[in-house]
Motif scaffolding. Sequence first.
Motif, short mmCIF file in Angstrom:
data_model
loop_
_atom_site.label_atom_id
_atom_site.label_comp_id
_atom_site.label_asym_id
_atom_site.label_seq_id
_atom_site.Cartn_x
_atom_site.Cartn_y
_atom_site.Cartn_z
N VAL A 1 0.83 -1.19 -0.08
CA VAL A 1 0.03 0.00 0.13
C VAL A 1 0.94 1.24 0.01
O VAL A 1 0.51 2.26 -0.74
CB VAL A 1 -1.05 -0.05 1.16
N PRO A 2 2.03 1.53 0.99
CA PRO A 2 2.53 2.78 0.89
C PRO A 2 3.37 3.03 -0.39
O PRO A 2 3.02 3.99 -1.00
CB PRO A 2 3.83 2.38 1.96
N ARG A 3 3.78 1.95 -1.33
CA ARG A 3 4.33 2.04 -2.66
C ARG A 3 3.06 2.61 -3.66
O ARG A 3 3.51 3.50 -4.62
CB ARG A 3 4.97 0.59 -3.05
N LEU A 4 1.94 2.01 -3.55
CA LEU A 4 0.85 2.52 -4.15
C LEU A 4 0.49 4.06 -4.01
O LEU A 4 0.41 4.69 -4.77
CB LEU A 4 -0.40 1.58 -3.93
N LEU A 5 0.56 4.34 -2.72
CA LEU A 5 0.27 5.74 -2.29
C LEU A 5 1.19 6.79 -3.04
O LEU A 5 0.90 7.66 -3.43
CB LEU A 5 0.08 5.85 -0.79
N TRP A 6 2.27 6.24 -2.85
CA TRP A 6 3.49 7.10 -3.49
C TRP A 6 3.37 7.46 -4.81
O TRP A 6 3.53 8.52 -5.50
CB TRP A 6 4.84 6.39 -3.14
N ALA A 7 3.03 6.17 -5.58
CA ALA A 7 2.83 6.26 -6.98
C ALA A 7 1.42 7.16 -7.46
O ALA A 7 1.62 8.05 -8.32
CB ALA A 7 2.39 4.98 -7.62
N LEU A 8 0.47 6.96 -6.45
CA LEU A 8 -0.49 7.93 -6.80
C LEU A 8 -0.35 9.51 -6.55
O LEU A 8 -0.95 10.31 -7.32
CB LEU A 8 -1.91 7.31 -5.95
N LEU A 9 0.50 9.71 -5.44
CA LEU A 9 0.78 10.89 -5.31
C LEU A 9 1.97 11.60 -6.04
O LEU A 9 1.75 12.84 -6.41
CB LEU A 9 1.38 11.18 -3.76
N THR A 10 2.84 10.93 -6.46
CA THR A 10 3.98 11.42 -7.20
C THR A 10 3.97 11.43 -8.72
O THR A 10 4.52 11.74 -9.53
CB THR A 10 5.38 11.03 -6.78
N GLU A 11 2.92 10.21 -9.19
CA GLU A 11 2.94 9.89 -10.51
C GLU A 11 4.17 9.23 -10.76
O GLU A 11 4.37 8.99 -12.07
CB GLU A 11 2.50 10.74 -11.57
N ASN A 12 4.87 8.54 -9.99
CA ASN A 12 6.11 8.00 -10.33
C ASN A 12 5.94 6.38 -9.99
O ASN A 12 5.70 5.95 -8.95
CB ASN A 12 7.32 8.23 -9.11
N ASP A 13 5.46 5.83 -11.31
CA ASP A 13 5.27 4.56 -11.25
C ASP A 13 6.56 3.47 -11.08
O ASP A 13 6.19 2.21 -11.25
CB ASP A 13 4.09 4.09 -12.36
N SER A 14 7.67 3.98 -11.53
CA SER A 14 8.56 2.88 -11.67
C SER A 14 9.02 2.28 -10.22
O SER A 14 9.11 2.68 -9.18
CB SER A 14 9.97 3.88 -12.25
#
Length: 309
Positions: free
Chosen positions: A78-91
């Motif tokens: 979940v934290p990795r998903l939240l980070w991707a949603l917030l920063t648009e960094n999906d890598s």
Amino acid sequence: MVHNNHTVVTEFLLLGFSVVKQARLALFLIIGIVYVVTISANVFIIIILSTEQRLHKPMYFFIGSLSFLEIWYTSVTVPRLLWALLTENDSISPAGCVTQFFLHFSFGATENFLLAIMAYDRYVAVCKPLRYLLIMNPDLCKRLLVASWVLGLAILAIPSIQMFNLSFCDHKEIDSYYCDFAPIIKLSCSNTMSIEKQFFVIVFVVVLGCFIIIIVSYICIIWTTVKLPSAGRRKTFSTCASHLVVVLLFYGTTMFMFMRPRAGDFLYMNKIISVIPSMVTPLLNPVIYTLRNQEVKEAMRKAAKKLTK
């Protein structure tokens, strides 16, 4: 970098839930709230069970252990998903992806073992009540808990090491919000037949083996319970109902997702269903065990009184 006429992939893109930019913030807020509530509820359960002396029983020891596991289980993805949603960094790097895969499925295997142990605990409590505390002594409970963690981590070690050695060429998009097995295998340009079979055998043995233990335990519990007076039946069913609800929720989704021989089937459906064990179940577990357990509710009322004084 070029290898065998293919561009070697140095990072993956976790597509997550494909939503427009405006919806990312809303999804971030929803998942973020669910995550915070999940962590808080499970931590609260652990504190209550640890501080209340009369809850120092085998059943509550395993409930607290399950809450501890759920904190780690949901925190892997979940934290990795939240980070991707917030920063648009999906890598995410291939090494980081395989590490996430290892932890996610190791904790999932541990939960299988722990649910089976909890079913055995209820079997002993109902079918052998006079010997319950003798059989489920603190030393055995600790050994069973340690064994569930060690087995959960060890059983996924070999396929995870093999995944580190896979080659990933050309394609790098993972159609999931975390590093699931099937999407990773789909991207590999190596021969994955061996690791697919190995992973399927591991999942089959762990899931089906633990599920059989649970079913046999509850058959024995039901057989014993029907012979009790009505008051005794109500108390027994009330005690076992919480665990049974968690089992049905966890195993229903797990069997749908993984008890299939081919990795490429129903990938999109897997992504949707995987939300249940990754986010929903860790949130519902403390709620289910709390609302259906009088001793835990009484301990919570006592804790609330102390805080308000």
